[in-house]
Design a protein around this motif. Sequence first.
Motif, mmCIF file in Angstrom:
data_model
loop_
_atom_site.group_PDB
_atom_site.id
_atom_site.type_symbol
_atom_site.label_atom_id
_atom_site.label_comp_id
_atom_site.label_asym_id
_atom_site.label_seq_id
_atom_site.Cartn_x
_atom_site.Cartn_y
_atom_site.Cartn_z
ATOM 1 N N VAL A 204 13.498 -13.321 -64.835
ATOM 2 C CA VAL A 204 14.418 -12.424 -65.674
ATOM 3 C C VAL A 204 15.666 -12.023 -64.800
ATOM 4 O O VAL A 204 15.637 -11.952 -63.567
ATOM 5 N N ARG A 205 16.554 -11.656 -65.659
ATOM 6 C CA ARG A 205 17.743 -11.176 -64.877
ATOM 7 C C ARG A 205 18.421 -9.995 -65.530
ATOM 8 O O ARG A 205 19.146 -9.950 -66.474
ATOM 9 N N PRO A 206 18.056 -8.806 -65.106
ATOM 10 C CA PRO A 206 18.383 -7.489 -65.929
ATOM 11 C C PRO A 206 19.783 -7.188 -65.437
ATOM 12 O O PRO A 206 20.241 -7.595 -64.410
ATOM 13 N N ARG A 207 20.359 -6.531 -66.143
ATOM 14 C CA ARG A 207 21.613 -5.941 -65.870
ATOM 15 C C ARG A 207 21.507 -4.747 -64.958
ATOM 16 O O ARG A 207 20.561 -3.993 -64.833
ATOM 17 N N GLY A 208 22.812 -4.364 -64.118
ATOM 18 C CA GLY A 208 22.655 -3.309 -63.313
ATOM 19 C C GLY A 208 22.125 -3.503 -61.932
ATOM 20 O O GLY A 208 21.580 -4.683 -61.747
ATOM 21 N N VAL A 209 22.475 -2.619 -61.158
ATOM 22 C CA VAL A 209 22.252 -2.854 -59.600
ATOM 23 C C VAL A 209 21.081 -1.765 -59.276
ATOM 24 O O VAL A 209 20.580 -1.131 -59.899
ATOM 25 N N LEU A 210 20.548 -2.112 -58.020
ATOM 26 C CA LEU A 210 19.411 -1.252 -57.391
ATOM 27 C C LEU A 210 20.265 0.070 -56.974
ATOM 28 O O LEU A 210 20.771 -0.197 -55.901
ATOM 29 N N ALA A 211 20.437 1.316 -57.573
ATOM 30 C CA ALA A 211 21.107 2.314 -57.020
ATOM 31 C C ALA A 211 20.364 3.682 -57.360
ATOM 32 O O ALA A 211 20.982 4.713 -56.762
ATOM 33 N N GLU A 212 19.542 3.345 -58.073
ATOM 34 C CA GLU A 212 18.830 4.892 -58.677
ATOM 35 C C GLU A 212 18.044 5.704 -57.427
ATOM 36 O O GLU A 212 17.721 6.657 -57.894
#
Lengths: 202, 54
Positions: free
Chosen positions: B46-54
Amino acid sequence: VNESLASHAHDGFPSEADLARVEQLAGGSLQTPACIERTLDALPYDHDYRNAYSVKSVRRALHSDRITCIDAAVLAYGLLDFFPETRRQLLAIHRRGPDGEECGHVVALYWAADDRVGALSRSSFTQLGHRRPLHDDPHEVAMTYAVEYLNVGLSPLYYGFTTLEEVCPDFDWRTDPRPMNFLSSRIQDHYAFRFDIRSDRS
Amino acid sequence: MPDQDTVQDQLQPEPKQKAEDQAQPIEQIYRHGKFEIQVREIKAPVRPRGVLAE
């Protein structure tokens, strides 16, 4: 403890300045992996990541004045060097908001002496913070983050596990001063599980 | 907002996987309030949108 830490130095980490900064942030030396929580908690969350996303190495995060979740995960993973008998991994979890925005959270997992699993975390959501080493397995830890997403109206999508050794063999993730933004997508490449959510009131 | 302990107390995995099943795809069902959460192994990348930042 400092002598013990220095004896486990990797690629020049930790330096004397690194050790002093750890003690400054933690309010003392790190006696157990759970003490790393104090180091992360002393660093404010970087709410400006959308304008200036810059993933930091362990050293860069340690000496920074603001960090995001991925900085915290890298920092905690690196500080677990100080406890070489402690097993560690990264857990990443992705979510979608009601507006369609997707974003992910990543934490450093560690296994306590009794093989229970905990997590070290920094987040803009207080509910996505640390998890004490009370969990039977890393999937159970992932579920605790998933339910917190549900509690605030966000949909958990995927999660997975990896290590910095696996996703970052070509960069010195402990000390490199350059941004390591590629880590975000490399960690996401390890999403291996998805959540199917049903609501009995929908 | 419930605190961490409250939320974790509400997690009710059913059934708990047996040790000999650990290598099999995960299909546990958790109940949390009105939600039923099932975990499945992803069969394709899978290629979700967005970055790891939360």
